[in-house]
Design a protein around this motif. Structure first.
Motif, PDB file in Angstrom:
ATOM      1  N   LEU A 185      -5.696  -5.573   3.915  1.00 15.89           N
ATOM      2  CA  LEU A 185      -5.281  -4.586   3.003  1.00 15.89           C
ATOM      3  C   LEU A 185      -5.892  -4.920   1.586  1.00 15.89           C
ATOM      4  O   LEU A 185      -5.802  -5.990   1.138  1.00 15.89           O
ATOM      5  CB  LEU A 185      -3.782  -4.535   2.871  1.00 15.89           C
ATOM      6  CG  LEU A 185      -3.044  -3.250   2.384  1.00 15.89           C
ATOM      7  CD1 LEU A 185      -3.247  -2.134   2.784  1.00 15.89           C
ATOM      8  CD2 LEU A 185      -1.287  -3.799   2.099  1.00 15.89           C
ATOM      9  N   SER A 187      -5.740  -3.661  -2.159  1.00 16.66           N
ATOM     10  CA  SER A 187      -4.804  -2.955  -3.137  1.00 16.66           C
ATOM     11  C   SER A 187      -5.197  -3.116  -4.639  1.00 16.66           C
ATOM     12  O   SER A 187      -5.716  -4.195  -4.864  1.00 16.66           O
ATOM     13  CB  SER A 187      -3.422  -3.377  -2.960  1.00 16.66           C
ATOM     14  OG  SER A 187      -3.001  -4.699  -3.238  1.00 16.66           O
ATOM     15  N   LYS A 775      -0.894   2.326   4.170  1.00 14.50           N
ATOM     16  CA  LYS A 775      -0.784   1.226   5.256  1.00 14.50           C
ATOM     17  C   LYS A 775      -0.281   1.565   6.576  1.00 14.50           C
ATOM     18  O   LYS A 775      -0.526   1.227   7.554  1.00 14.50           O
ATOM     19  CB  LYS A 775       0.273   0.069   4.656  1.00 14.50           C
ATOM     20  CG  LYS A 775       0.468  -1.094   5.378  1.00 14.50           C
ATOM     21  CD  LYS A 775       1.189  -2.470   5.126  1.00 14.50           C
ATOM     22  CE  LYS A 775       1.183  -3.648   5.771  1.00 14.50           C
ATOM     23  NZ  LYS A 775       1.903  -4.375   5.077  1.00 14.50           N
ATOM     24  N   LYS A 779      -2.076   0.924  10.065  1.00 13.56           N
ATOM     25  CA  LYS A 779      -1.302   0.224  11.229  1.00 13.56           C
ATOM     26  C   LYS A 779      -1.545   1.231  12.608  1.00 13.56           C
ATOM     27  O   LYS A 779      -1.627   0.665  13.583  1.00 13.56           O
ATOM     28  CB  LYS A 779       0.004   0.353  10.878  1.00 13.56           C
ATOM     29  CG  LYS A 779       0.743  -0.684   9.878  1.00 13.56           C
ATOM     30  CD  LYS A 779       2.011  -0.818   9.892  1.00 13.56           C
ATOM     31  CE  LYS A 779       2.680  -1.936   8.926  1.00 13.56           C
ATOM     32  NZ  LYS A 779       3.899  -1.899   8.578  1.00 13.56           N
ATOM     33  N   GLU A 789      -2.938  -6.435  11.509  1.00 16.91           N
ATOM     34  CA  GLU A 789      -3.387  -6.689  10.173  1.00 16.91           C
ATOM     35  C   GLU A 789      -3.506  -8.569  10.077  1.00 16.91           C
ATOM     36  O   GLU A 789      -2.813  -9.078  10.658  1.00 16.91           O
ATOM     37  CB  GLU A 789      -2.273  -6.363   9.259  1.00 16.91           C
ATOM     38  CG  GLU A 789      -2.349  -6.793   7.868  1.00 16.91           C
ATOM     39  CD  GLU A 789      -1.073  -6.624   6.885  1.00 16.91           C
ATOM     40  OE1 GLU A 789      -1.284  -6.765   5.656  1.00 16.91           O
ATOM     41  OE2 GLU A 789      -0.175  -6.155   7.237  1.00 16.91           O
TER      42      GLU A 789
END
Length: 919
Positions: A185, A187, A775, A779, A789
């Motif tokens: 991830l 961000s 997210k 997933k 993840e």
């Protein structure tokens, strides 16, 4: 190691093959045939097995990892984070593991190819279009790097904000190939941002109406912002507002004071704003009212603006240097008038925009004559000549004076690229304007002159053009020697006009006496014009040379005007395009102009000679049958060429004629477009990287339509148009934000043509909306492939859940074995088992020589053998005389004496062998 069969259904062919072999062995029961049957069985089985494509599965050592890094604008500041993750992951890889790095935005590119080394890039080097995030395309691209039959893993470093495509479909393809998809991830840290999400005005209005303007601003913080609204690039409203967190809607009004197409632009300005890309939007409205025209004035152009204003038209007057550089600058006008405007101050792009406005949107166009217009203005082979009803070249004219033209062109290294290409194209245009009787020379220079076309009569235009276009860039810059050569080549020629054009973008390394050179040339009737390109040229020198040489100086900042300059110079050198003998225009049969010509027309002083095009109408022509006024339909627009002028210098008594204002007004109004303003309701949607423009008509007819979409720069956009319901059409075009203009043409059952033109804006990408991380999508797509993840870099090269194999086909080895068995089977059938293996036994047995031969006594009574075969001499028992001969030769092998039964058996074997041979 395992075995896999690609086409197992083919193995069922073994059943009929075995049945055929069984029938063969049943018919022939000898041992030899049993062996052949066995060989054929093996051949059939191996061949069928080879056709089924068996493959040995060899386990793949190590893992293949593709790092897929999102570099779109929504994560534009996370490159260092991604690189750090990759570097730490690579440190944990094993010897046989390999990896590659791919970056993505709207498209995907390879940053680092597959490698087993423990080294990776320290920074990203490729350019990525970050305006969109295409996870679908990027995942498919990354999977194509992994060997086709092998598995692997893709590690996606992204925020999950997908703006194009459907990544779930790509994940399903990965699952079929047993490729895992993990994600890391990415961000952004919190950034203040506000975006203009909607700008709305009525699609049609009337002149003088109060336009209701609505703006919607989304913001993730509370602060002040400035709102600015422009109409046709002119600011009409500015206001500072307090923007609250969340959605804010603001209403404004503005009284429309100009008819035509109005392009509204809304902007917001705020401090510490994360994205400026989402701070502006466009929308278009059609304002009904008095037509508006644009008059572009050159030198000695007269004052036609007052005549048009007096007729009720709205008029804007500008100089050619102030012409708009985008399509939206021309569409508000119903007609454009060029009044003695030279092409040498108008860029190629501006001409193309005017041509698009006329052809696709029905804008009218009028060109009036003068000393800087038509061919004298340099319009030969330009987009403006293309839209006019006349050609600038004088076709079929034989009375033109003889001309000698030498072009001296800079080919130094600084000219390399677009400047040199345009200069060569300009010279080629000049060649096309010359006649075969004219004289042409072409000299290219760097640090010395190079004669490209020897000065002489122009016998082969194509050959001269090819030589000019073959010029390549060279070294330094030395002007004087090349200019001196040009003067020498022209000075002794007996021609009426002699002209030199010097074109350079630099300063001469050496110099000579230019003044004496030019003065001597003037005595030989040679003139000189110069062209300065760019800021590095010696403008002072070139301007001085043109002044001394009785020519013209051109200071060029836009290289695209070079062709117009050289074509103008070529035409000006002849000085015969101007017909300056007073005359009365001849009136042709044309009902549209009869109301002006009932009592005849006044005298004119001069006009520019042109040639009318085949489809053009010529209401007024000269005594030499040259067009004085020509008109035609060019695409959607109507264009007119008036080869005299509006100032009165050439038009003579026409400018003092009582019907002169009526003539000017009729000339312009004939070019005004006729179309509907709002027959369709327009809406936009986005789908899988495309913009869908929906047109919904009020009549609900199903007649086909023709559509044209142009960008603000005048570029034609490829559009797929289809009818989806009665009166409803969909136009599919690439999804690229910006302002676009739409022209719709429909022909009804009666043959009447209806035209609709408007504009629309494709808003900026969702990439610039601060939506946080998605997210849930990450997933979902990783779950499809069995991925997860990643929070620890060491997990990047973990062993995959499914074992990957490399498939090694063995069909070619099986076919090779089939050929060996097949040839062995042929050998047995040809020679037989006993003969083949018996020969091997005899050749391998040592020779035995008896010491004493015991001769058996012949029987008292010969045995009677009943047979149909003839008895040969070999079958008769030997006599004592023959045996005595054999005793004298003991070195020869003594033949064993056979009984009658043995001879009979031998004969039978011979007969069987003969039968097999005859088969």
């Amino acid at each position: 190691m395992d075995l896999e069969v690609k086409f197992p259904v083919l193995l069922f062919l073994i059943i009929p093959a075995l049945f055929l072999v069984f029938l063969y062995s049943r018919k022939n029961r000898k041992k030899e045939y049993y062996l052949i049957a066995g060989l054929r069985t093996a051949i059939f089985i191996l061949l069928i097995f080879a056709l089924a494509v068996p493959q040995i599965l060899l386990p793949v050592k190590g893992e293949t990892i593709i790092f897929l890094v999102d570099r779109s604008d929504s994560v534009r500041n996370t490159d260092d984070v991604a690189l750090d993750w990759i570097e730490k992951s690579i440190n944990s890889k094993e010897k046989d593991d390999e990896f590659a790095i791919v970056t993505m935005g709207k498209d995907a590119t390879i940053e680092q190819t597959i490698s087993e080394k423990k080294t990776s890039i320290s920074e990203f080097n490729t350019e990525v279009d970050g305006r969109e995030t295409n996870l679908n395309g990027a995942i498919q691209f990354a999977s194509s790097i992994i060997p086709k039959e092998a598995g692997g893993r893709i590690i996606l470093l992204s925020d999950g904000n997908e703006t194009i495509g459907n990544s779930k479909e790509a994940a399903k393809l990965l699952k079929n190939r047993k490729i895992e998809l993990d994600y890391v991830l990415l961000s952004q840290s919190f950034q203040e941002d506000m975006s203009l999400t909607n700008l709305n005005v009525p699609p049609t209005m009337y002149n003088g109406e109060e336009a209701q303007i609505s703006l919607t601003i989304d913001s993730n913080t509370q602060k002040k912002a400035k709102i600015r609204i422009s109409i046709n690039d002119q600011e009409v409203l500015t206001e500072t507002v307090d923007v609250k967190e969340g959605r804010n809607i603001y209403q404004f009004s503005y009284k429309m004071d100009e008819p035509g197409m109005a392009i509204f632009k809304g902007e917001i300005i705020a401090e510490n704003d994360a994205f400026i890309e989402n701070n502006s939007m466009y929308t278009v409205s059609n304002v009904k009212g008095t037509p508006k025209v644009l008059v572009v004035q050159g030198k000695e152009s007269g004052q036609i603006d007052s005549i048009l204003s007096g007729a009720g038209l709205l008029v804007d007057v500008i100089t050619p240097e102030k012409l708009p550089t985008v399509l939206s600058g021309y569409l508000p006008y119903r007609s454009i008038i060029f009044n003695n405007v030279p092409a040498t101050v108008i860029s190629e792009n501006q001409m193309l925009l005017i041509e698009q406005a006329v052809k696709e949107f029905g804008t009218g166009f009028v060109m009036a004559g003068g000393e800087e217009s038509f061919g004298l203005g340099g319009y030969f082979k330009t987009p403006i000549e293309k839209l006019l009803p006349v050609d600038m070249d004088i076709k079929g004219k034989k009375e033109m004076p003889s001309l000698g033209l030498v072009i001296v062109m800079d080919r130094s290294g600084s000219m390399a690229g677009n400047k040199l290409e345009l200069a060569k194209e300009a010279a080629a245009r000049s060649v096309e304007l010359l006649r075969e009787e004219d004289t042409l020379g072409f000299i290219a220079f760097d640090d010395r002159p190079w004669v490209i076309v020897e000065t002489g009569p122009l016998k082969d235009k194509e050959d001269a053009v090819d030589k000019i276009l073959s010029v390549t860039p060279g070294g330094g810059t030395e002007i004087y020697s090349s200019l001196e050569m040009a003067y020498k080549e022209l000075e002794d020629l007996k021609l009426q006009r002699k002209h030199i054009i010097l074109l350079t973008d630099g300063q001469s390394a050496t110099g000579g006496s230019y003044e004496s050179l030019i003065e001597e040339g003037k005595e030989k009737n040679i003139t000189l014009s110069t062209v300065s390109i760019g800021s590095d040229a010696d403008r002072a020198l070139l301007e001085d040379l043109a002044t001394q040489g009785s020519g013209r100086f051109y200071d060029v900042t836009d290289a695209s005007v070079i062709p117009s300059i050289l074509s103008r110079e070529t035409v000006m050198a002849t000085r015969t395009y101007i017909e300056d003998n007073p005359f009365y225009p001849v009136i042709t049969a044309n009902q549209e102009w009869n109301f002006l010509t009932q009592n005849g027309v006044p005298q004119m002083n001069a006009y520019i000679a042109t040639t009318s095009k085949s489809r053009a109408q010529t209401p007024f022509i000269s005594e030499k049958e040259d067009p004085v006024l020509a008109e035609w339909q060019y695409g959607m627009g109507h264009t007119i060429a008036f080869t005299s002028d509006f100032s009165g210098k050439w038009s003579g008594d026409w400018a003092r004629w009582e019907k002169w204002p009526l003539f000017i007004n009729h000339l312009v109004t004939r070019t005004l477009p006729q179309y509907e303003t709002e027959p369709y309701k327009i809406s936009l949607t986005k789908n899988d990287g495309n913009t869908i423009v929906t047109l919904e008509g009020s009549t609900h007819n199903s007649l086909p339509i023709e559509t044209t979409v142009l960008s603000e720069k005048g570029e034609s956009i490829e559009v797929n148009t289809k009818l989806v319901a009665p009166g409803k059409y969909e136009l599919m075009m690439p999804d690229s934000s910006g302002l676009y203009f739409l022209n719709v043409r429909q022909t009804n059952q009666a043959g009447d043509i209806h035209v609709y033109q408007t504009g629309f804006t494709v808003p900026y990408s969702d990439e610039y909306l601060l939506k946080g991380v998605n997210k849930e999508l990450l997933k979902e797509i990783t779950k499809i492939t069995g991925g997860k993840e990643l929070t620890d870099e060491k997990d990047s090269f973990r062993h995959s859940a499914s074992t990957s194999y490399l498939k090694q086909p063995i069909s070619h080895w099986l076919i090779f074995l089939v050929f060996l068995l097949f040839f062995f089977e042929i050998t047995i059938r040809r020679f037989g088992i006993n003969r083949l293996f018996g020969k091997f036994r005899k050749e391998g047995r040592p020779e035995i020589i008896p010491q004493k031969l015991r001769v058996p006594q012949p029987p008292k009574r010969a045995a009677v053998v009943k047979t149909d075969m003839k008895v040969t001499e070999e079958d008769i028992p030997p006599t004592e005389e023959k045996m005595e001969v054999k005793r004298e030769k003991p070195k020869k092998k003594i033949e064993k004496i056979r009984t009658a039964e043995e001879r009979e058996e031998s004969i039978k074997r011979l007969l069987e062998a003969k039968k097999r041979k005859d088969r």
